[in-house]
Motif scaffolding. Structure first.
Motif, PDB file in Angstrom:
ATOM      1  N   LEU A  76      -1.746   2.620   7.117  1.00 38.95           N
ATOM      2  CA  LEU A  76      -2.640   3.062   6.048  1.00 38.95           C
ATOM      3  C   LEU A  76      -2.060   2.594   4.716  1.00 38.95           C
ATOM      4  O   LEU A  76      -0.833   2.534   4.552  1.00 38.95           O
ATOM      5  CB  LEU A  76      -2.739   4.595   6.033  1.00 38.95           C
ATOM      6  CG  LEU A  76      -3.524   5.249   7.161  1.00 38.95           C
ATOM      7  CD1 LEU A  76      -3.268   6.753   7.171  1.00 38.95           C
ATOM      8  CD2 LEU A  76      -5.012   4.970   7.022  1.00 38.95           C
ATOM      9  N   LYS A  77      -2.938   2.287   3.760  1.00 39.26           N
ATOM     10  CA  LYS A  77      -2.488   2.043   2.399  1.00 39.26           C
ATOM     11  C   LYS A  77      -2.578   3.387   1.666  1.00 39.26           C
ATOM     12  O   LYS A  77      -3.354   4.259   2.068  1.00 39.26           O
ATOM     13  CB  LYS A  77      -3.366   0.986   1.734  1.00 39.26           C
ATOM     14  CG  LYS A  77      -3.079  -0.417   2.306  1.00 39.26           C
ATOM     15  CD  LYS A  77      -4.010  -1.454   1.756  1.00 39.26           C
ATOM     16  CE  LYS A  77      -5.183  -1.652   2.685  1.00 39.26           C
ATOM     17  NZ  LYS A  77      -6.156  -2.646   2.309  1.00 39.26           N
ATOM     18  N   ILE A  78      -1.782   3.499   0.625  1.00 42.14           N
ATOM     19  CA  ILE A  78      -1.656   4.804  -0.031  1.00 42.14           C
ATOM     20  C   ILE A  78      -2.054   4.692  -1.500  1.00 42.14           C
ATOM     21  O   ILE A  78      -1.643   3.746  -2.179  1.00 42.14           O
ATOM     22  CB  ILE A  78      -0.181   5.299   0.056  1.00 42.14           C
ATOM     23  CG1 ILE A  78       0.182   5.598   1.507  1.00 42.14           C
ATOM     24  CG2 ILE A  78       0.072   6.539  -0.796  1.00 42.14           C
ATOM     25  CD1 ILE A  78       1.006   4.565   2.164  1.00 42.14           C
ATOM     26  N   ILE A  79      -2.835   5.643  -1.972  1.00 40.43           N
ATOM     27  CA  ILE A  79      -2.968   5.802  -3.428  1.00 40.43           C
ATOM     28  C   ILE A  79      -2.092   6.989  -3.801  1.00 40.43           C
ATOM     29  O   ILE A  79      -2.337   8.127  -3.382  1.00 40.43           O
ATOM     30  CB  ILE A  79      -4.423   6.021  -3.881  1.00 40.43           C
ATOM     31  CG1 ILE A  79      -5.272   4.787  -3.541  1.00 40.43           C
ATOM     32  CG2 ILE A  79      -4.466   6.301  -5.388  1.00 40.43           C
ATOM     33  CD1 ILE A  79      -6.660   4.755  -4.171  1.00 40.43           C
ATOM     34  N   PHE A  80      -1.025   6.701  -4.524  1.00 43.47           N
ATOM     35  CA  PHE A  80      -0.045   7.729  -4.891  1.00 43.47           C
ATOM     36  C   PHE A  80      -0.349   8.220  -6.313  1.00 43.47           C
ATOM     37  O   PHE A  80      -0.325   7.453  -7.265  1.00 43.47           O
ATOM     38  CB  PHE A  80       1.369   7.143  -4.807  1.00 43.47           C
ATOM     39  CG  PHE A  80       2.423   8.102  -5.273  1.00 43.47           C
ATOM     40  CD1 PHE A  80       2.600   9.324  -4.639  1.00 43.47           C
ATOM     41  CD2 PHE A  80       3.231   7.791  -6.364  1.00 43.47           C
ATOM     42  CE1 PHE A  80       3.565  10.228  -5.081  1.00 43.47           C
ATOM     43  CE2 PHE A  80       4.205   8.692  -6.808  1.00 43.47           C
ATOM     44  CZ  PHE A  80       4.367   9.905  -6.163  1.00 43.47           C
TER      45      PHE A  80
END
Ligand code: PEP
Length: 253
Positions: A123-127
């Motif tokens: 998964l890619k993450i928006i932090f």
């Protein structure tokens, strides 16, 4: 610098199944012709599977989970694993939203675990991170943001870090109708890029997309996105109206 442009919609705990299906369909149809921007929606967990059917043929429109567990799987009643998000078509997960930090007392250590498990599940993450009003008023906003970034990002090697997108969300601007001015946003985004240079390298800092979040809407998005270090937005309230959300996607000069 030609960085990725991203507009992401955080639906929070809004919509029922019927409303979610029609909102996602309207966003898909109205945004078809908008190119050069990655579009992501973060609906409630219960609708992800159904919405994946709506969006899966539209390559530039991704779906994501609003949160994931810090554990891989097992006896954690009510939690949702990163692997589950992946299995219903999610490409992204939001980690560290201020509402999770405030109402669910999420700590940096937990955020690190969530990001690690999300990465293991492709998964890619928006932090998300950002200062409280009291911190800005006492001129501690840079210090706060630096600490939030260092506490979490230093746990990840350079090779993995570009799977993250950053979202600077000053807490005083989230859901309040009060937006950071373009000057305030640019000043902080440039500071974030400088901090990333210190932690990783200039090359990584230059590539990392940094989104602004906090009462961004169809009226103010163009001025915010015109800032050289603002690469798009994480949108709450205005992402619940397909028309406004699509105007925001078109707000890059
Ligand atoms: C958010 O929830 O991330 C957000 C930015 O909300 P709003 O746009 O409603 O301020």
């Amino acid at each position: 610098m030609n960085r990725r442009k991203i507009v992401a919609g955080n639906w929070k705990m809004n919509t029922d199944l019927h409303e979610a299906l029609s909102l996602a369909s309207a966003i898909r149809d109205n945004s078809k012709s908008i190119t050069g921007v990655e579009k992501i929606i973060f609906p409630p967990f219960t609708f992800l599977s159904a919405l994946n059917e709506v969006t899966k043929d539209e390559k530039s429109l991704a779906i994501g989970g609003q949160n994931c567990s810090e554990h891989e799987k097992g006896a954690y009643t009510g939690e949702t694993a990163a692997s589950m998000l992946r299995s219903v078509g999610c490409e992204y997960v939001l980690v560290g939203h201020s509402e999770r930090r405030t109402y669910f007392s999420e700590t940096s250590a937990q955020l690190i675990s969530k990001i690690k498990i999300a990465l293991q599940n492709n998964l890619k993450i928006i932090f998300c991170f950002g200062e409280q009003l009291s911190e800005r008023k006492s001129n501690k906003h840079f210090e706060t943001v630096k600490l939030q970034l260092e506490e979490v990002l230093t746990s990840f090697p350079k090779e993995e870090i570009l799977n993250l997108v950053l979202a600077y969300e000053p807490v005083w601007a989230i859901g309040t109708g009060e937006t950071a001015t373009p000057e305030q946003a640019q000043e902080m985004h440039a500071f974030i890029r400088k901090t990333l240079t210190g932690i990783f390298s200039k090359e990584i800092a230059d590539q990392m997309p940094i989104l602004y979040g906090g009462s961004c809407n169809a009226q103010n998005a163009r001025d915010l996105f015109a800032c050289p270090d603002v690469d798009g937005g994480l949108i709450g309230g205005a992402s619940l109206k397909a028309e406004d959300f699509c105007i925001i996607m078109k707000s890059f000069s």
